[in-house]
Design an enzyme around this catalytic site. Structure first.
Site, mmCIF file in Angstrom:
data_model
loop_
_atom_site.group_PDB
_atom_site.id
_atom_site.type_symbol
_atom_site.label_atom_id
_atom_site.label_comp_id
_atom_site.label_asym_id
_atom_site.label_seq_id
_atom_site.Cartn_x
_atom_site.Cartn_y
_atom_site.Cartn_z
ATOM 1 N N LYS A 135 -0.782 -38.464 -10.290
ATOM 2 C CA LYS A 135 0.184 -37.624 -9.814
ATOM 3 C C LYS A 135 0.298 -36.484 -10.663
ATOM 4 O O LYS A 135 -0.192 -36.296 -12.006
ATOM 5 C CB LYS A 135 1.586 -38.366 -10.651
ATOM 6 N N ASP A 163 -1.210 -35.903 -6.011
ATOM 7 C CA ASP A 163 0.202 -35.681 -5.448
ATOM 8 C C ASP A 163 1.081 -35.183 -6.305
ATOM 9 O O ASP A 163 1.426 -35.428 -7.237
ATOM 10 C CB ASP A 163 0.619 -37.050 -5.343
ATOM 11 N N GLU A 192 -1.462 -33.911 -2.353
ATOM 12 C CA GLU A 192 -0.242 -34.051 -1.275
ATOM 13 C C GLU A 192 0.574 -33.240 -1.726
ATOM 14 O O GLU A 192 1.014 -32.925 -2.831
ATOM 15 C CB GLU A 192 0.459 -35.298 -1.662
ATOM 16 N N ASP A 215 3.162 -35.607 2.878
ATOM 17 C CA ASP A 215 3.885 -36.861 2.981
ATOM 18 C C ASP A 215 5.290 -36.697 3.009
ATOM 19 O O ASP A 215 5.819 -36.840 4.122
ATOM 20 C CB ASP A 215 3.496 -37.182 1.286
ATOM 21 N N LYS A 237 4.861 -43.669 4.814
ATOM 22 C CA LYS A 237 5.706 -44.519 3.825
ATOM 23 C C LYS A 237 6.443 -45.182 4.857
ATOM 24 O O LYS A 237 7.728 -44.712 5.298
ATOM 25 C CB LYS A 237 6.451 -43.657 2.779
#
Ligand SMILES: O=C(O)CCC(=O)C1=CC=C[C@@H](O)[C@@H]1C(=O)O
Ligand SMILES: [Mg+2]
Length: 324
Positions: A135, A163, A192, A215, A237
């Protein structure tokens, strides 16, 4: 003869799980059980706070209405269903019909949202292709750049997924890139959602040579899967996207234009996570899915995640909120 049940679950989370602006203390959702004769299928309906637009209550109510129709003999109609409901019911129906293969891809991309040292240990233990997800966008962009660069230098052959969840201004995104040596940038498999808009993110990819992945954008109204310079992948997702059929269509469209499709978790319980691993093994066999989220829980549900030592609570310990 058909019947259906909705179990309600609540699982304690690890103390430090923050979703956007909210600490997630428990994960709340529903497990649907659909029976037809001697066949049974399960699915998970668990809207993710801060990410799903529907609440758990809304999802539970809609699931009851759709299941009541199905029990009365009608076909499941998911075209107008909320994404989490469409996902859970379509998964249960697929399992019931024996369409979801048993074998799963449990080789996940280790997720690091805190201490980088823990990730080094996980990567050193990882067999085969080394891939990890970090992250970024939570601290200073410069620090993120240094951390990414450090990992790439320390672990030969590492492929990094980063991300930023749209946290960077174009300036911050540039500050990040400045600290990743140009020779190392190809080892970033993708980043991302670096910036707030698609245009800014595409410009970042163009300027830096760092590939990006969509995403959040996949769930934006009007999103179309297309090949664009600097775009490497789409993240799917299912809890946020909708039915398994919709996910399969996105995967097919991605493959048709040469994009990687990555199945990723929305913090489902171990029951839903296992099904996502099966979906990934079946539909994206050559891609490591983004499913390293059991570590964020304190308890598993019904089906253990391979290698996870957390206690497993059986489904029959959860209250049945509705059955017919
Ligand atoms: O994609 C992965 O590897 C794991 C899942 C993951 O990172 C996320 C799941 C759900 C919400 C977010 O916290 C986060 C994401 O933004 O992708
Ligand atoms: Mg993401």
């Amino acid at each position: 003869m058909r019947s259906a049940k909705l179990y309600q679950y609540q699982l304690p989370m690890d103390s430090g799980v923050i979703l956007r602006n909210q600490r997630l203390v428990t994960r709340d959702g529903w497990i649907v059980e659909m029976k037809d004769g001697d066949k049974t299928g399960y699915g998970e309906i668990a809207p993710l706070p801060e990410f799903s637009l529907e609440s758990s209550e809304e999802a539970g109510q809609q699931a009851q209405a759709l299941l009541a129709d199905w029990v009365s003999g009608k076909a499941l109609c998911l075209s107008d269903a909320l994404p989490s409901v469409a996902f859970g019911l379509s998964m249960a129906e697929m399992e019931l019909m024996g369409m979801l293969p048993d074998e799963g891809n449990y080789q996940v991309a280790p997720l690091c949202s805190g201490d980088p040292d823990e990730l080094v240990v996980a990567l050193n233990q990882m067999p085969g292709e080394k891939i990890a997800k970090i992250k970024v966008g939570l601290y200073e962009a410069v620090r993120d750049g240094m951390v990414a660069n450090m990992f790439i230098e320390a672990i030969p052959g590492l492929r990094l997924r980063l991300d930023a969840n749209r946290q960077w201004t174009p300036l911050k995104a540039r500050q990040f890139a400045k600290y990743v040596a140009p020779a190392h940038r190809a080892q970033i498999a993708f980043l991302e959602e670096p910036c707030q808009t698609q245009e800014e993110s595409l410009a970042f990819a163009h300027e830096t040579g760092i590939d990006i992945a969509w995403d959040e954008t996949v769930r934006d109204p009007g999103f179309e899967v297309k090949a664009e310079p600097g775009v490497a992948a789409i993240i799917i997702k299912p809890t946020l996207v909708g039915s398994v059929q919709k996910c399969l269509s996105l995967i097919e469209q991605a493959h048709a234009v040469g994009l990687t499709a990555v199945i990723s978790s929305s913090l489902e319980s171990s029951l839903g996570l296992n099904q996502l691993a099966r979906l990934a093994a079946w539909q994206t066999p050559d891609v490591i899915p983004g499913l390293d989220t059991m570590q964020l829980f304190q308890m598993q549900l019904e089906v253990a995640w391979p290698g996870c030592e957390l206690p497993v609570t059986p489904l029959n310990a959860c209250p049945v909120a509705w059955h017919q």
